[in-house]
Scaffold this motif. Structure first.
Motif, short mmCIF file in Angstrom:
data_model
loop_
_atom_site.label_atom_id
_atom_site.label_comp_id
_atom_site.label_asym_id
_atom_site.label_seq_id
_atom_site.Cartn_x
_atom_site.Cartn_y
_atom_site.Cartn_z
N ASN A 87 18.78 10.48 21.46
CA ASN A 87 17.61 10.63 20.58
C ASN A 87 17.61 9.57 19.49
OD1 ASN A 87 16.72 12.84 22.05
ND2 ASN A 87 17.64 14.32 20.66
N ILE A 88 18.78 9.28 18.94
CA ILE A 88 18.89 8.25 17.90
C ILE A 88 18.50 6.89 18.47
CG2 ILE A 88 20.54 6.97 16.47
CD1 ILE A 88 22.00 9.72 16.10
N LEU A 89 18.99 6.59 19.67
CA LEU A 89 18.69 5.29 20.29
C LEU A 89 17.22 5.20 20.70
CD1 LEU A 89 21.86 4.65 22.45
CD2 LEU A 89 21.18 3.51 20.33
N VAL A 90 16.66 6.26 21.23
CA VAL A 90 15.23 6.25 21.60
C VAL A 90 14.39 5.97 20.35
CG1 VAL A 90 13.30 7.69 22.35
CG2 VAL A 90 15.41 7.66 23.68
N SER A 91 14.70 6.65 19.26
CA SER A 91 13.97 6.42 18.00
C SER A 91 14.12 4.97 17.53
CB SER A 91 14.47 7.36 16.91
OG SER A 91 14.16 8.68 17.24
N HIS A 92 15.32 4.44 17.64
CA HIS A 92 15.58 3.05 17.24
C HIS A 92 14.69 2.08 18.03
CE1 HIS A 92 17.62 -0.77 16.61
NE2 HIS A 92 17.80 -0.85 17.91
N PHE A 93 14.69 2.24 19.36
CA PHE A 93 13.92 1.31 20.19
C PHE A 93 12.42 1.52 20.03
CE2 PHE A 93 18.02 0.94 22.50
CZ PHE A 93 18.17 -0.43 22.34
N MET A 94 11.98 2.76 19.77
CA MET A 94 10.56 2.99 19.51
C MET A 94 10.12 2.29 18.22
SD MET A 94 9.99 6.93 20.70
CE MET A 94 8.27 6.95 20.18
N ARG A 95 10.99 2.36 17.19
CA ARG A 95 10.67 1.65 15.92
C ARG A 95 10.63 0.14 16.16
NH1 ARG A 95 14.40 5.37 13.94
NH2 ARG A 95 16.02 3.75 13.92
N GLU A 96 11.58 -0.34 16.95
CA GLU A 96 11.62 -1.78 17.25
C GLU A 96 10.35 -2.22 18.00
OE1 GLU A 96 15.28 -4.13 18.67
OE2 GLU A 96 14.08 -3.85 20.48
#
Length: 117
Positions: A10-19
């Motif tokens: 979930n943390i990584l998905v959020s990171h890549f969505m922000r990117e």
């Protein structure tokens, strides 16, 4: 407490969505299919980071025909997840304190799960 692979995903998905939003102005949140593809790629990248210092994400035609390519280093992964790791460490410290056990008395620690490698 519980810290599982899904929490880190979930943390990584959020990171890549922000990117994606920052670099391409792309918001994939409305697309369940795009989110599922990103999550699958994130899970694969997380496993890769268990044994490598960098992982790539390559998703062709992720959303509205737009390709998405990115990478993440193990150091960045650890930085993004540091708060979750700290929470777990606080619990370990509490258990040691509650049991009146000095950390020097611990000979071995067993970690389980994919991200512990």
């Amino acid at each position: 407490t519980h810290l599982g692979g899904e929490d880190l995903d979930n943390i990584l998905v959020s990171h890549f969505m922000r990117e994606m939003k920052r670099k391409q102005g792309l918001d994939i949140a409305p697309s369940k299919r795009a989110l599922r593809r990103l999550r699958t790629a994130v899970e694969r990248a997380k496993r890769t980071l268990s044994s490598s210092v960098q992982a790539s994400i390559e998703l062709e035609s992720l959303y509205n025909g737009i390709d998405y390519y990115s990478s993440i280093t193990r150091a960045r992964f650890e930085e993004l997840c540091a708060e979750e790791f700290r929470k777990c460490l606080q619990i370990v410290i509490k258990v040691l304190n509650d049991g009146n056990i000095d950390k020097k008395a611990i000979d071995e620690i067993v970690l389980v799960g994919g991200s512990t490698r």
